[in-house]
Scaffold this motif. Structure first.
Motif, PDB file in Angstrom:
ATOM      1  N   GLY A  53       0.000  23.545  62.034  1.00  0.00           N
ATOM      2  CA  GLY A  53      -0.110  22.221  61.414  1.00  0.00           C
ATOM      3  C   GLY A  53       0.943  22.029  60.342  1.00  0.00           C
ATOM      4  N   ILE A  54       1.143  23.068  59.505  1.00  0.00           N
ATOM      5  CA  ILE A  54       2.134  22.976  58.425  1.00  0.00           C
ATOM      6  C   ILE A  54       3.541  22.803  59.013  1.00  0.00           C
ATOM      7  N   ILE A  55       3.931  23.724  59.916  1.00  0.00           N
ATOM      8  CA  ILE A  55       5.286  23.680  60.468  1.00  0.00           C
ATOM      9  C   ILE A  55       5.451  22.425  61.333  1.00  0.00           C
ATOM     10  N   GLY A  56       4.413  22.107  62.133  1.00  0.00           N
ATOM     11  CA  GLY A  56       4.489  20.940  63.017  1.00  0.00           C
ATOM     12  C   GLY A  56       4.650  19.639  62.248  1.00  0.00           C
ATOM     13  N   THR A  57       3.901  19.486  61.155  1.00  0.00           N
ATOM     14  CA  THR A  57       4.012  18.273  60.336  1.00  0.00           C
ATOM     15  C   THR A  57       5.407  18.181  59.731  1.00  0.00           C
ATOM     16  N   ALA A  58       5.881  19.302  59.176  1.00  0.00           N
ATOM     17  CA  ALA A  58       7.204  19.300  58.537  1.00  0.00           C
ATOM     18  C   ALA A  58       8.293  18.960  59.551  1.00  0.00           C
ATOM     19  N   VAL A  59       8.198  19.540  60.765  1.00  0.00           N
ATOM     20  CA  VAL A  59       9.244  19.303  61.764  1.00  0.00           C
ATOM     21  C   VAL A  59       9.156  17.871  62.305  1.00  0.00           C
ATOM     22  N   THR A  60       7.939  17.375  62.546  1.00  0.00           N
ATOM     23  CA  THR A  60       7.791  16.001  63.060  1.00  0.00           C
ATOM     24  C   THR A  60       8.402  14.991  62.083  1.00  0.00           C
ATOM     25  N   LEU A  61       8.029  15.125  60.801  1.00  0.00           N
ATOM     26  CA  LEU A  61       8.598  14.221  59.794  1.00  0.00           C
ATOM     27  C   LEU A  61      10.095  14.462  59.650  1.00  0.00           C
ATOM     28  N   GLY A  62      10.484  15.734  59.784  1.00  0.00           N
ATOM     29  CA  GLY A  62      11.897  16.087  59.666  1.00  0.00           C
ATOM     30  C   GLY A  62      12.746  15.455  60.760  1.00  0.00           C
ATOM     31  N   VAL A  63      12.264  15.532  62.002  1.00  0.00           N
ATOM     32  CA  VAL A  63      13.007  14.945  63.126  1.00  0.00           C
ATOM     33  C   VAL A  63      13.178  13.447  62.906  1.00  0.00           C
ATOM     34  N   ALA A  64      12.086  12.781  62.506  1.00  0.00           N
ATOM     35  CA  ALA A  64      12.144  11.326  62.280  1.00  0.00           C
ATOM     36  C   ALA A  64      13.127  10.999  61.150  1.00  0.00           C
ATOM     37  N   GLY A  65      13.023  11.736  60.059  1.00  0.00           N
ATOM     38  CA  GLY A  65      13.873  11.465  58.900  1.00  0.00           C
ATOM     39  C   GLY A  65      15.352  11.729  59.169  1.00  0.00           C
ATOM     40  N   VAL A  66      15.642  12.848  59.856  1.00  0.00           N
ATOM     41  CA  VAL A  66      17.039  13.183  60.142  1.00  0.00           C
ATOM     42  C   VAL A  66      17.642  12.128  61.084  1.00  0.00           C
ATOM     43  N   ALA A  67      16.831  11.670  62.066  1.00  0.00           N
ATOM     44  CA  ALA A  67      17.307  10.625  62.984  1.00  0.00           C
ATOM     45  C   ALA A  67      17.646   9.353  62.198  1.00  0.00           C
ATOM     46  N   LEU A  68      16.788   8.998  61.233  1.00  0.00           N
ATOM     47  CA  LEU A  68      17.040   7.802  60.417  1.00  0.00           C
ATOM     48  C   LEU A  68      18.295   7.963  59.559  1.00  0.00           C
ATOM     49  N   ILE A  69      18.455   9.172  58.979  1.00  0.00           N
ATOM     50  CA  ILE A  69      19.650   9.436  58.157  1.00  0.00           C
ATOM     51  C   ILE A  69      20.917   9.235  58.989  1.00  0.00           C
ATOM     52  N   LYS A  70      20.878   9.729  60.243  1.00  0.00           N
ATOM     53  CA  LYS A  70      22.049   9.606  61.111  1.00  0.00           C
ATOM     54  C   LYS A  70      22.268   8.148  61.540  1.00  0.00           C
ATOM     55  N   LYS A  71      21.182   7.489  61.920  1.00  0.00           N
ATOM     56  CA  LYS A  71      21.288   6.105  62.426  1.00  0.00           C
ATOM     57  C   LYS A  71      21.833   5.166  61.350  1.00  0.00           C
ATOM     58  N   PHE A  72      21.302   5.298  60.139  1.00  0.00           N
ATOM     59  CA  PHE A  72      21.708   4.366  59.075  1.00  0.00           C
ATOM     60  C   PHE A  72      22.795   4.948  58.170  1.00  0.00           C
ATOM     61  N   LYS A  73      23.350   6.122  58.599  1.00  0.00           N
ATOM     62  CA  LYS A  73      24.441   6.749  57.858  1.00  0.00           C
ATOM     63  C   LYS A  73      24.138   6.801  56.356  1.00  0.00           C
ATOM     64  N   ILE A  74      22.969   7.324  56.047  1.00  0.00           N
ATOM     65  CA  ILE A  74      22.504   7.361  54.658  1.00  0.00           C
ATOM     66  C   ILE A  74      23.361   8.318  53.834  1.00  0.00           C
ATOM     67  N   ARG A  75      23.616   7.934  52.600  1.00  0.00           N
ATOM     68  CA  ARG A  75      24.466   8.720  51.711  1.00  0.00           C
ATOM     69  C   ARG A  75      23.626   9.491  50.717  1.00  0.00           C
ATOM     70  N   ASP A  76      24.204  10.592  50.220  1.00  0.00           N
ATOM     71  CA  ASP A  76      23.475  11.348  49.202  1.00  0.00           C
ATOM     72  C   ASP A  76      23.715  10.739  47.817  1.00  0.00           C
ATOM     73  N   PHE A  77      23.178  11.393  46.786  1.00  0.00           N
ATOM     74  CA  PHE A  77      23.201  10.781  45.445  1.00  0.00           C
ATOM     75  C   PHE A  77      24.606  10.655  44.872  1.00  0.00           C
ATOM     76  N   SER A  78      25.564  11.435  45.429  1.00  0.00           N
ATOM     77  CA  SER A  78      26.921  11.282  44.908  1.00  0.00           C
ATOM     78  C   SER A  78      27.777  10.394  45.823  1.00  0.00           C
ATOM     79  N   GLY A  79      27.127   9.740  46.787  1.00  0.00           N
ATOM     80  CA  GLY A  79      27.821   8.733  47.592  1.00  0.00           C
ATOM     81  C   GLY A  79      28.454   9.253  48.870  1.00  0.00           C
ATOM     82  N   ASN A  80      28.320  10.567  49.146  1.00  0.00           N
ATOM     83  CA  ASN A  80      28.857  11.119  50.383  1.00  0.00           C
ATOM     84  C   ASN A  80      27.845  10.957  51.510  1.00  0.00           C
TER      85      ASN A  80
END
Lengths: 185, 137
Positions: B41-68
């Motif tokens: 449950g712990i690893i599965g929850t982290a990976v499920t949210l992780g996959v969704a979040g990483v996909a969003l970061i890539k799709k919307f080309k999200i930048r980090d706090f220093s603008g990269n």
């Protein structure tokens, strides 16, 4: 509230927080991978002089060492302020299986037969701790990551190598649990 | 000062891992024996949210706090090193009941025996560095 905090936390909350930590590290321009710290510590200890694998700009990894120090502190703070010291709530089947290996049911977080002072200072107990550490340290670098780097970060990025590594983690874990542990305990 | 945020994240990691019992040898044994959902449950929850979040970061080309732009570098393509290295890691994970993160959390909690495990993990990493050129990857 205090009661909620001192109780064990549910799996979903832990999973949510771990993915949150990964995202914050990405937002701060880094990535979640804990075992890199082992290489960094070797490099900081000056082993780069004798081996080029440890000859790199380890100062760029200080953020991760700070994360490690935070993790130690987190364990300490939990013990001091957030803990009832209650036994780990593992399943009855696991308790029965482990009793066959001579590991008594949980009285706290860890089995005294492995992590207690008596075990630590016995030859067999020391060897168990040492060999476990050797394999984790060697294996994580050979595989290029541990649970955080492969199972969390790598799988989140749908990296095929990470899937292979996680399969390896389980192959090793199952061999140890079902084939080797009955021989050594 | 710029490191304080990493200290805070580390503290949260240590607290969460301890409070959810993921740093317990017992929980790792229970996982490898498939006798509870907890660790999955712990690893599965982290990976499920992780996959969704990483996909969003890539799709919307999200930048980090220093603008990269946040980039993900693909790992070297191989099977051997991941399978063999992973298996050796897994042997140690099941025996010691901890991967590197939980080892140090346990030391903070007061399990000094985990300091021995961690010290030998450093030696294991050093051994890999020594043998690296001779090992198949």
């Amino acid at each position: 509230m205090i009661e909620f905090i001192t109780q064990p936390w549910p799996w979903w909350f832990s999973g949510l927080m771990i993915s949150g930590i990964m995202f914050f590290l990405l937002f701060f321009g880094q990535s979640f991978g804990f075992s890199s710290n082992l290489r960094t510590i070797c490099a900081a200890a000056g082993l780069g002089k004798t081996n080029k694998f440890f000859d790199f700009n380890w100062r760029g990894q200080i953020w991760n060492i700070v994360f490690l120090i935070g993790a130690v502190l987190g364990g300490f703070l939990t013990k001091q302020f957030l803990d009832t010291g209650a036994p780990v709530q593992i399943s009855q089947e696991t308790i029965q299986d482990l009793s066959k290996l001579g590991i008594s049911e949980p009285e706290s977080l860890q089995p005294t037969e492995i992590f207690g002072t008596d075990a630590m200072f016995s030859l067999k107990g020391f060897l168990i701790l040492a060999i476990a550490g050797l394999m984790v340290g060697f294996g994580s670098r050979y595989a290029g990551g541990c649970t955080s780097g492969h199972a969390i970060s790598g799988l989140s990025d749908l990296q095929f190598p990470s899937l292979i590594a996680v399969i390896g983690f389980f192959v090793g874990g199952l061999i140890m649990t079902f084939l080797i542990m009955p021989l050594i305990f | 000062m710029k490191f304080i945020k990493f200290l805070v994240l580390g503290v949260i990691f240590g607290i969460v891992m301890t409070k959810s019992e993921a740093v317990s040898w017992f929980r790792i044994q229970e996982m490898f024996r498939f006798q509870a959902f907890h660790m999955y449950g712990i690893i599965g929850t982290a990976v499920t949210l992780g996959v969704a979040g990483v996909a969003l970061i890539k799709k919307f080309k999200i930048r980090d706090f220093s603008g990269n732009q946040i980039l993900f570098s693909p790992k070297d393509n191989s099977v051997y090193r991941y399978l063999v290295g992973g298996t050796i890691f897994g042997l140690g994970w099941a025996l010691g009941g901890a991967c590197p993160g939980p080892m140090v959390v346990n030391v903070g909690y007061g399990y000094w025996a985990m300091a021995i495990v961690f010290f030998f993990a450093l030696i294991g990493t050093y051994l890999y560095g020594v043998l690296k050129s001779k090992l198949p990857h």
